[in-house]
Scaffold this motif. Sequence first.
Motif, PDB file in Angstrom:
ATOM      1  N   ARG A 138       0.822  -1.205   0.000  1.00  0.00           N
ATOM      2  CA  ARG A 138       0.000   0.000   0.000  1.00  0.00           C
ATOM      3  C   ARG A 138       0.862   1.265   0.000  1.00  0.00           C
ATOM      4  N   TRP A 139       1.275   1.704   1.179  1.00  0.00           N
ATOM      5  CA  TRP A 139       1.865   3.040   1.312  1.00  0.00           C
ATOM      6  C   TRP A 139       3.112   3.229   0.469  1.00  0.00           C
ATOM      7  N   ASP A 140       4.158   2.479   0.779  1.00  0.00           N
ATOM      8  CA  ASP A 140       5.385   2.670   0.007  1.00  0.00           C
ATOM      9  C   ASP A 140       5.297   2.007  -1.358  1.00  0.00           C
ATOM     10  N   TYR A 141       4.511   0.959  -1.470  1.00  0.00           N
ATOM     11  CA  TYR A 141       4.345   0.320  -2.774  1.00  0.00           C
ATOM     12  C   TYR A 141       3.800   1.319  -3.787  1.00  0.00           C
ATOM     13  N   LEU A 142       2.853   2.156  -3.367  1.00  0.00           N
ATOM     14  CA  LEU A 142       2.268   3.134  -4.279  1.00  0.00           C
ATOM     15  C   LEU A 142       3.326   4.129  -4.746  1.00  0.00           C
ATOM     16  N   ALA A 143       4.214   4.548  -3.837  1.00  0.00           N
ATOM     17  CA  ALA A 143       5.292   5.464  -4.217  1.00  0.00           C
ATOM     18  C   ALA A 143       6.178   4.837  -5.284  1.00  0.00           C
ATOM     19  N   ASN A 151       3.155   7.757 -13.634  1.00  0.00           N
ATOM     20  CA  ASN A 151       1.828   8.366 -13.518  1.00  0.00           C
ATOM     21  C   ASN A 151       1.087   7.725 -12.355  1.00  0.00           C
ATOM     22  N   LEU A 152      -0.114   8.270 -12.093  1.00  0.00           N
ATOM     23  CA  LEU A 152      -0.997   7.717 -11.066  1.00  0.00           C
ATOM     24  C   LEU A 152      -2.342   7.324 -11.668  1.00  0.00           C
ATOM     25  N   HIS A 153      -2.340   7.016 -12.963  1.00  0.00           N
ATOM     26  CA  HIS A 153      -3.600   6.709 -13.636  1.00  0.00           C
ATOM     27  C   HIS A 153      -4.282   5.468 -13.051  1.00  0.00           C
ATOM     28  N   PHE A 154      -3.514   4.617 -12.409  1.00  0.00           N
ATOM     29  CA  PHE A 154      -4.044   3.358 -11.876  1.00  0.00           C
ATOM     30  C   PHE A 154      -4.570   3.499 -10.453  1.00  0.00           C
ATOM     31  N   TYR A 155      -4.490   4.717  -9.894  1.00  0.00           N
ATOM     32  CA  TYR A 155      -4.903   4.899  -8.500  1.00  0.00           C
ATOM     33  C   TYR A 155      -5.911   6.035  -8.404  1.00  0.00           C
ATOM     34  N   PRO A 156      -7.033   5.865  -7.686  1.00  0.00           N
ATOM     35  CA  PRO A 156      -7.459   4.599  -7.076  1.00  0.00           C
ATOM     36  C   PRO A 156      -7.863   3.583  -8.143  1.00  0.00           C
ATOM     37  N   PRO A 157      -7.636   2.294  -7.873  1.00  0.00           N
ATOM     38  CA  PRO A 157      -7.924   1.280  -8.893  1.00  0.00           C
ATOM     39  C   PRO A 157      -9.422   1.186  -9.168  1.00  0.00           C
ATOM     40  N   ALA A 158      -9.764   1.187 -10.451  1.00  0.00           N
ATOM     41  CA  ALA A 158     -11.169   1.105 -10.832  1.00  0.00           C
ATOM     42  C   ALA A 158     -11.414   0.027 -11.875  1.00  0.00           C
ATOM     43  N   LYS A 159     -10.396  -0.249 -12.701  1.00  0.00           N
ATOM     44  CA  LYS A 159     -10.524  -1.256 -13.755  1.00  0.00           C
ATOM     45  C   LYS A 159      -9.636  -2.454 -13.429  1.00  0.00           C
ATOM     46  N   ALA A 160      -9.869  -3.545 -14.137  1.00  0.00           N
ATOM     47  CA  ALA A 160      -9.077  -4.752 -13.898  1.00  0.00           C
ATOM     48  C   ALA A 160      -7.588  -4.480 -14.080  1.00  0.00           C
ATOM     49  N   GLY A 171      -8.603   4.221  -1.780  1.00  0.00           N
ATOM     50  CA  GLY A 171      -8.826   5.510  -2.432  1.00  0.00           C
ATOM     51  C   GLY A 171      -8.413   6.672  -1.555  1.00  0.00           C
ATOM     52  N   ILE A 172      -7.525   6.416  -0.579  1.00  0.00           N
ATOM     53  CA  ILE A 172      -7.072   7.466   0.328  1.00  0.00           C
ATOM     54  C   ILE A 172      -6.193   8.453  -0.437  1.00  0.00           C
ATOM     55  N   PRO A 173      -6.384   9.773  -0.256  1.00  0.00           N
ATOM     56  CA  PRO A 173      -5.464  10.724  -0.890  1.00  0.00           C
ATOM     57  C   PRO A 173      -4.016  10.365  -0.533  1.00  0.00           C
ATOM     58  N   LEU A 175      -0.993  11.215   0.241  1.00  0.00           N
ATOM     59  CA  LEU A 175       0.032  12.169   0.683  1.00  0.00           C
ATOM     60  C   LEU A 175       1.277  11.458   1.195  1.00  0.00           C
ATOM     61  N   VAL A 176       1.105  10.432   2.015  1.00  0.00           N
ATOM     62  CA  VAL A 176       2.274   9.715   2.549  1.00  0.00           C
ATOM     63  C   VAL A 176       3.119   9.112   1.424  1.00  0.00           C
ATOM     64  N   PRO A 177       2.537   8.385   0.463  1.00  0.00           N
ATOM     65  CA  PRO A 177       3.354   7.897  -0.645  1.00  0.00           C
ATOM     66  C   PRO A 177       4.050   9.014  -1.423  1.00  0.00           C
ATOM     67  N   LEU A 178       3.376  10.152  -1.585  1.00  0.00           N
ATOM     68  CA  LEU A 178       3.980  11.235  -2.349  1.00  0.00           C
ATOM     69  C   LEU A 178       5.135  11.881  -1.582  1.00  0.00           C
ATOM     70  N   LEU A 179       5.084  11.870  -0.259  1.00  0.00           N
ATOM     71  CA  LEU A 179       6.231  12.345   0.520  1.00  0.00           C
ATOM     72  C   LEU A 179       7.412  11.385   0.359  1.00  0.00           C
ATOM     73  N   ASN A 180       7.128  10.089   0.278  1.00  0.00           N
ATOM     74  CA  ASN A 180       8.190   9.126  -0.015  1.00  0.00           C
ATOM     75  C   ASN A 180       8.775   9.383  -1.406  1.00  0.00           C
ATOM     76  N   VAL A 181       7.913   9.686  -2.366  1.00  0.00           N
ATOM     77  CA  VAL A 181       8.373   9.984  -3.720  1.00  0.00           C
ATOM     78  C   VAL A 181       9.325  11.171  -3.702  1.00  0.00           C
ATOM     79  N   TRP A 182       8.987  12.203  -2.933  1.00  0.00           N
ATOM     80  CA  TRP A 182       9.870  13.375  -2.831  1.00  0.00           C
ATOM     81  C   TRP A 182      11.264  12.958  -2.383  1.00  0.00           C
ATOM     82  N   LEU A 183      11.339  12.146  -1.348  1.00  0.00           N
ATOM     83  CA  LEU A 183      12.640  11.721  -0.822  1.00  0.00           C
ATOM     84  C   LEU A 183      13.396  10.866  -1.837  1.00  0.00           C
TER      85      LEU A 183
END
Length: 239
Positions: A138-143, A151-160, A171-173, A175-183
């Motif tokens: 979840r959290w770091d995996y998304l980063a 891109n983030l086209h796959f999040y939140p997941p809606a299609k197969a 579908g949580i905003p 922010l935590v993954p994006l802070l990891n992305v910054w680092l």
Amino acid sequence: AAQQTMIENVITVLSALLLAPAAFLLPGWMISRRLGSPAPVITTFLTSAVLWFYLVLGYDTVGIRLAAAPLLGGWAVISAGAVWLARKTAASSFLGAWKRIRPRGTDWIWFTAALIGLTSIAVRAVIDPLSGWDNGFRWDYLARALLAQGNLHFYPPAKAADFELYAWCDGIPPLVPLLNVWLYLITGSTLAVVTAVRVLAVGLLTGVCVFGLAREIWGWRGGWPAVGLLGTSALLLWG
């Protein structure tokens, strides 16, 4: 040669980690100054976090690839704009703020407890980074998925096809993954240990928030006892 290269890489990452907080907080600090925030430490971080979130979201919406050059370039523009906005605003004195809130007398007992709690967070984040059970999917995996896909086209997941990239129904905003992305972007490394900076910042800001709320409720002597008790909470420190 391999050992020398490894040492050079470690030095580069450490140098970038020293730069990362300053570069991230600059626009938030400038805007907080301009608006005259009564809680500049908190609003500096939160303002920068919101700006970074919407920069990534905006790029993703218009189809700009989420990669180091466009994102850090956009952040440089935002930072320059924030500096220009606050160019005629007097800088607040963090030293003066510390003198007003520094521990006195028995406050040092509570300060010590809080410092031990914060240190425990830092040690755990360094020696066992991203140890939460759902970081891996979840959290770091998304980063990491964002960096891989651009891109983030796959999040939140809606299609197969989305669920093939991000299998958790979420579908949580992000922010935590994006802070990891910054680092990861600012250091040029995806070593898990670089996220210790974010974890420590969250712990520190939690203490700042509790300190301010305690003073509002119980007066100026209420801050350090509240933060000291916070530093003894196993549940909070684990979280």
